[in-house]
Design a protein around this motif. Sequence first.
Motif, PDB file in Angstrom:
ATOM      1  N   ILE A 168       0.706  -1.187  -0.006  1.00 47.54           N
ATOM      2  CA  ILE A 168       0.184   0.107  -0.182  1.00 47.54           C
ATOM      3  C   ILE A 168       0.828   1.256   0.015  1.00 47.54           C
ATOM      4  CG2 ILE A 168      -1.691   1.173   1.486  1.00 47.54           C
ATOM      5  CD1 ILE A 168      -2.777  -1.284   2.688  1.00 47.54           C
ATOM      6  N   ALA A 169       0.805   1.943  -1.046  1.00 44.93           N
ATOM      7  CA  ALA A 169       1.584   3.289  -1.096  1.00 44.93           C
ATOM      8  C   ALA A 169       0.885   4.381  -1.500  1.00 44.93           C
ATOM      9  CB  ALA A 169       2.669   2.893  -2.204  1.00 44.93           C
ATOM     10  N   ASP A 198      -1.376   4.742  10.892  1.00 53.35           N
ATOM     11  CA  ASP A 198      -2.682   4.999  10.715  1.00 53.35           C
ATOM     12  C   ASP A 198      -3.461   4.087   9.905  1.00 53.35           C
ATOM     13  OD1 ASP A 198      -2.524   7.253  12.365  1.00 53.35           O
ATOM     14  OD2 ASP A 198      -2.560   8.610  10.532  1.00 53.35           O
ATOM     15  N   VAL A 199      -2.722   3.572   8.838  1.00 47.49           N
ATOM     16  CA  VAL A 199      -3.377   2.499   7.909  1.00 47.49           C
ATOM     17  C   VAL A 199      -3.161   1.073   8.587  1.00 47.49           C
ATOM     18  CG1 VAL A 199      -2.820   1.360   5.661  1.00 47.49           C
ATOM     19  CG2 VAL A 199      -2.180   3.681   5.897  1.00 47.49           C
ATOM     20  N   LEU A 200      -2.319   0.786   9.509  1.00 45.33           N
ATOM     21  CA  LEU A 200      -2.026  -0.427  10.219  1.00 45.33           C
ATOM     22  C   LEU A 200      -3.337  -0.646  11.107  1.00 45.33           C
ATOM     23  CD1 LEU A 200      -0.476  -2.678  10.957  1.00 45.33           C
ATOM     24  CD2 LEU A 200       0.378  -1.502  12.677  1.00 45.33           C
ATOM     25  N   ALA A 232      -7.453   1.382   0.076  1.00 44.24           N
ATOM     26  CA  ALA A 232      -6.603   0.483   0.162  1.00 44.24           C
ATOM     27  C   ALA A 232      -6.325  -0.576   1.044  1.00 44.24           C
ATOM     28  CB  ALA A 232      -5.038   1.232  -0.118  1.00 44.24           C
ATOM     29  N   ALA A 233      -6.657  -0.239   2.396  1.00 47.95           N
ATOM     30  CA  ALA A 233      -6.667  -1.234   3.473  1.00 47.95           C
ATOM     31  C   ALA A 233      -7.597  -2.187   3.122  1.00 47.95           C
ATOM     32  CB  ALA A 233      -6.643  -0.322   4.748  1.00 47.95           C
ATOM     33  N   PHE A 246       5.305  -4.660   7.061  1.00 45.39           N
ATOM     34  CA  PHE A 246       6.348  -3.859   7.120  1.00 45.39           C
ATOM     35  C   PHE A 246       6.192  -2.336   7.062  1.00 45.39           C
ATOM     36  CE2 PHE A 246       9.133  -7.466   6.561  1.00 45.39           C
ATOM     37  CZ  PHE A 246       8.230  -8.399   6.463  1.00 45.39           C
ATOM     38  N   LEU A 247       6.439  -1.626   8.136  1.00 46.22           N
ATOM     39  CA  LEU A 247       6.035  -0.158   8.091  1.00 46.22           C
ATOM     40  C   LEU A 247       7.020   0.700   7.634  1.00 46.22           C
ATOM     41  CD1 LEU A 247       4.090  -0.144  11.491  1.00 46.22           C
ATOM     42  CD2 LEU A 247       3.040  -0.478   9.092  1.00 46.22           C
ATOM     43  N   GLY A 248       6.632   1.594   6.701  1.00 47.37           N
ATOM     44  CA  GLY A 248       7.603   2.890   6.349  1.00 47.37           C
ATOM     45  C   GLY A 248       8.493   2.424   5.228  1.00 47.37           C
TER      46      GLY A 248
END
Length: 442
Positions: free
Chosen positions: A240-241, A335-337, A314-315, A347-349
Amino acid sequence: MQILNWQSLSPQAQLAALKRSPLIGDNSLEQNVARIIEAVVANGDQALKDFNREFDGVNLETLKLTTTQIEQSCKLVPESLKQAIAQAKNNIERFHQAQLQPKVDIETQAGIRCELRSEPIERVGLYIPGGTAPLISTVLMLALPAKIAGCNKRVLVSPPPINDAIIYAANECGIEEIYQVGGAQAIAALAFGTESLPQVDKIFGPGNRFVTEAKRAVSQDNRCTVSIDMPAGPSEVLIIADGQANAEFVAADLLSQAEHGADSQVMLVTDSTELAEAVNTALANQLKQLSRTEIATTALKSSRTLIVDDIQMAALVSNQYGPEHLIIQTKQPRDVLRNIRAAGSVFLGAYTPESVGDYASGTNHVLPTYGYSKTVSSLSLADFSRRFTVQELNAKGLQTIADSVMTLAAAELLDAHKNAIAIRLASLSADDDTNSGNEEEL
Ligand SMILES: NC(=O)c1ccc[n+]([C@@H]2O[C@H](COP(=O)([O-])OP(=O)(O)OC[C@H]3O[C@@H](n4cnc5c(N)ncnc54)[C@H](O)[C@@H]3O)[C@@H](O)[C@H]2O)c1
Ligand SMILES: N[C@H](CO)Cc1c[nH]c[nH+]1
Ligand SMILES: [Zn+2]
């Protein structure tokens, strides 16, 4: 990658856009694997040797590695690789040690003691993929938790010829039994046993579609009682980008999973058409520099980019897909998590490429694929043991719940259940004068 506008798709087209690679649904897969399993059941070691020749082009007289072979392989591993294995091992050990659970031992009511205990699974089979790439890291992901959990017999199998570093990593993790056999035939051998391979109680490990189908088949075969960890098939990633994501990073992460196998799948879900196009350009450039261009190119053919209206959408799309790996490269990934309901590992960021989890951050890389992340957990220490309960009541405890149990038993029309309580109540009331054992400590 094909770019599709999610909101403009019909519900059927949306389902089709989230379908895995057509190679996985191949009708002949089940039959081919069933044929391999039956050959191993009928011909044992001979079948394993024949399949080694047929699928891996290797002629072997003996399947089990000797101590001398193990020692020789260990000597051939370069120091830099040994050091990398040591760092990864340390992190994986720390993360899995931390998963040890305290025992549950409580009184639910006075005189009623309930416990949740855990016992290691006695005999475990560890499958290390090695068909197209020697997955040294998978040794750490399986052998370390098996050791920490206390599994007594830990048997490792991998396609021949087994890479020296796989043997080194296994030796570092205390594995003593290593067999040179892979694919569906290795899974069948672990499930049923052969002249040289021991039967195990549970089979762990990822693999290609043949391995994954074989695990499914043996776990449902009532000629044996083997369990499996999960369907951990061809690798997948969904990213998700948003518009601020680095297209080169995104493309590199997509390719890192596309290069696993022709049947792998990678997905990009974004609210930015510009990013989608920049990622396609970056993919084309980076693809040319890879050694496994052909594999990754085939995987990309059944991979897609989905354009959504906003990142919260997207989420939702990601939850519907249930990816093995989910990378969130947005301005505020946490926030998406909050809205993520299904993913094997997240995997974040921008600075958390999926490769770190594959090798060395400490998390386990054995993860559910095919959408099973909606219901199946990522591999953890708990998978290597079985949990069971213990209960003990004193007379007082029994008297306290007797009415409820007898009422429920009567409602279920199960007289014998009710009688097992009643007979004890009668004996207690006969003993009532002495009141023996009524308050006995548990
Ligand atoms: N989900 C996860 O947790 C996870 C983790 C790591 C790797 N993986 C996946 O593991 C897989 C590794 O695949 P691999 O192929 O490199 O190694 P592998 O060890 O899984 O499979 C190789 C074996 O497949 C068998 N095989 C190959 N072609 C066959 C055919 N036509 N018919 C019958 N059997 C056949 C052969 O016996 C061969 O030894 C990749 O798909 C990768 O994405 C998944
Ligand atoms: N990405 C794989 C899990 O799907 C694990 C792995 C091992 N080595 C490289 N990658
Ligand atoms: Zn990987």
